[in-house]
Design an enzyme around this catalytic site. Sequence first.
Site, mmCIF file in Angstrom:
data_model
loop_
_atom_site.group_PDB
_atom_site.id
_atom_site.type_symbol
_atom_site.label_atom_id
_atom_site.label_comp_id
_atom_site.label_asym_id
_atom_site.label_seq_id
_atom_site.Cartn_x
_atom_site.Cartn_y
_atom_site.Cartn_z
ATOM 1 C CG ASP A 33 15.443 40.094 -44.155
ATOM 2 O OD1 ASP A 33 15.255 39.848 -45.370
ATOM 3 O OD2 ASP A 33 16.506 39.862 -43.575
ATOM 4 C CE1 TYR A 153 28.512 41.931 -51.505
ATOM 5 C CE2 TYR A 153 30.889 41.595 -51.345
ATOM 6 C CZ TYR A 153 29.641 41.681 -50.743
ATOM 7 O OH TYR A 153 29.530 41.529 -49.373
ATOM 8 C CE LYS A 157 28.521 44.807 -49.101
ATOM 9 N NZ LYS A 157 27.552 45.154 -48.049
HETATM 10 N N1 LIG Z 1 29.014 36.822 -45.073
HETATM 11 C C1 LIG Z 1 30.127 37.453 -45.387
HETATM 12 O O1 LIG Z 1 31.203 36.843 -45.545
HETATM 13 C C2 LIG Z 1 30.125 38.944 -45.560
HETATM 14 C C3 LIG Z 1 31.370 39.581 -45.701
HETATM 15 C C4 LIG Z 1 31.397 40.960 -45.858
HETATM 16 C C5 LIG Z 1 30.213 41.696 -45.873
HETATM 17 N N2 LIG Z 1 29.026 41.029 -45.750
HETATM 18 C C6 LIG Z 1 27.808 41.847 -45.769
HETATM 19 O O2 LIG Z 1 27.060 41.569 -44.601
HETATM 20 C C7 LIG Z 1 25.673 41.802 -44.859
HETATM 21 C C8 LIG Z 1 24.881 40.602 -44.390
HETATM 22 O O3 LIG Z 1 25.267 39.471 -45.160
HETATM 23 P P1 LIG Z 1 25.075 37.966 -44.662
HETATM 24 O O4 LIG Z 1 26.319 37.265 -45.007
HETATM 25 O O5 LIG Z 1 24.545 37.945 -43.305
HETATM 26 O O6 LIG Z 1 24.000 37.483 -45.736
HETATM 27 P P2 LIG Z 1 22.594 36.756 -45.584
HETATM 28 O O7 LIG Z 1 22.203 36.400 -46.959
HETATM 29 O O8 LIG Z 1 22.665 35.686 -44.564
HETATM 30 O O9 LIG Z 1 21.651 37.916 -45.017
HETATM 31 C C9 LIG Z 1 21.323 39.042 -45.781
HETATM 32 C C10 LIG Z 1 19.905 39.466 -45.444
HETATM 33 O O10 LIG Z 1 19.603 40.637 -46.232
HETATM 34 C C11 LIG Z 1 18.274 40.503 -46.689
HETATM 35 N N3 LIG Z 1 18.014 41.235 -47.918
HETATM 36 C C12 LIG Z 1 18.513 40.954 -49.154
HETATM 37 N N4 LIG Z 1 17.928 41.738 -50.076
HETATM 38 C C13 LIG Z 1 17.042 42.518 -49.411
HETATM 39 C C14 LIG Z 1 16.119 43.517 -49.833
HETATM 40 N N5 LIG Z 1 15.946 43.805 -51.136
HETATM 41 N N6 LIG Z 1 15.371 44.133 -48.898
HETATM 42 C C15 LIG Z 1 15.478 43.793 -47.583
HETATM 43 N N7 LIG Z 1 16.336 42.846 -47.133
HETATM 44 C C16 LIG Z 1 17.099 42.213 -48.038
HETATM 45 C C17 LIG Z 1 18.119 39.010 -46.968
HETATM 46 O O11 LIG Z 1 16.751 38.627 -47.052
HETATM 47 C C18 LIG Z 1 18.867 38.388 -45.812
HETATM 48 O O12 LIG Z 1 18.024 38.101 -44.716
HETATM 49 C C19 LIG Z 1 25.583 42.098 -46.356
HETATM 50 O O13 LIG Z 1 25.515 43.492 -46.541
HETATM 51 C C20 LIG Z 1 26.875 41.535 -46.912
HETATM 52 O O14 LIG Z 1 27.268 42.174 -48.101
HETATM 53 C C21 LIG Z 1 28.951 39.677 -45.590
#
Ligand SMILES: NC(=O)c1ccc[n+]([C@@H]2O[C@H](COP(=O)([O-])OP(=O)(O)OC[C@H]3O[C@@H](n4cnc5c(N)ncnc54)[C@H](O)[C@@H]3O)[C@@H](O)[C@H]2O)c1
Length: 259
Positions: A33, A153, A157
């Site tokens: 991360d 976004y 995806k």
């Molecule tokens: N939460 C939702 O509803 C949801 C739905 C569909 C898809 N997603 C996808 O799930 C994944 C995780 O999302 P989440 O909801 O847990 O979000 P989150 O913000 O809790 O976690 C995302 C993590 O990615 C890390 N990150 C961001 N930019 C980065 C970079 N440049 N280099 C390294 N790490 C980086 C962040 O520091 C963070 O720890 C994402 O790809 C998101 O698009 C989430």
Amino acid sequence: MTRTMIVTGAASGIGKATAELLRERGDTVIGVDLRDADVTADLSTAEGRASLIEQVREASGGRIDGILAIAGLAAPIPATVAVNFFGMVATLEGLRPLLSGSEAPRAVGIASMASLHPHDDELVALLTAGDEPGALARAEVLAGDPSTGHLIYASTKKAFAQWVRRAAPGEDWAGAGIPLNAIAPGVIVTPMTAPLLETEEGREQIRAGVPMPLNGFAEAIVPAHLLAWLVSEENTHLCGQVIFVDGGSDAVIRGDSTW
Ligand SMILES: NC(=O)c1ccc[n+]([C@@H]2O[C@H](COP(=O)([O-])OP(=O)(O)OC[C@H]3O[C@@H](n4cnc5c(N)ncnc54)[C@H](O)[C@@H]3O)[C@@H](O)[C@H]2O)c1
């Protein structure tokens, strides 16, 4: 034998829940991360991606069993485009050679239910063509118009889901005995969605589009369980899929159509 799993986005949300679950199950996890992780690397830049590969190679001794590409974000531009597509693909492709010593190599990434939302065809095409400067320039144009910013976004995806479907059956993945898949979550309770879920109005809006009663959104442990199974030794045959974890809304949006 203990399996070694690489989890990007391990400091928060879905990545954190997945890393914790895998550790509870006895796997060795190398979390990646921007901060608070075993390996810190910025997946939005070419240098950061190269550093991730090098650091993981050193930390793992050059042999890993699973890649879970989870890091991603919904804003701002250009990081959303750089991380959600190019960072995710670079993680999977760059770490793939380290799977070659594994008896049960597995890989998975994260798309989203948003892949079914309106998107920008031009941006999707630039992403899947691997044209990072072109994709970043297109995203800047979309971000500059209030009526098109929301397409970015969804486009990242959709492009990632397409990439998984195209890459998975090929020589590098299925041909090398590595099932590659993606999951496509609906709304999951994480810091990313906190602003959406803050108000009862926001929560009601989300519930309205989800068939499962009182289940408009799920805790991060729900996709974590699916991710953990996809990289487990039990998954010998599920490959090239984009699996929706969304309370049934994909079935409503797509009906019986395929894509
Ligand atoms: N939460 C939702 O509803 C949801 C739905 C569909 C898809 N997603 C996808 O799930 C994944 C995780 O999302 P989440 O909801 O847990 O979000 P989150 O913000 O809790 O976690 C995302 C993590 O990615 C890390 N990150 C961001 N930019 C980065 C970079 N440049 N280099 C390294 N790490 C980086 C962040 O520091 C963070 O720890 C994402 O790809 C998101 O698009 C989430």
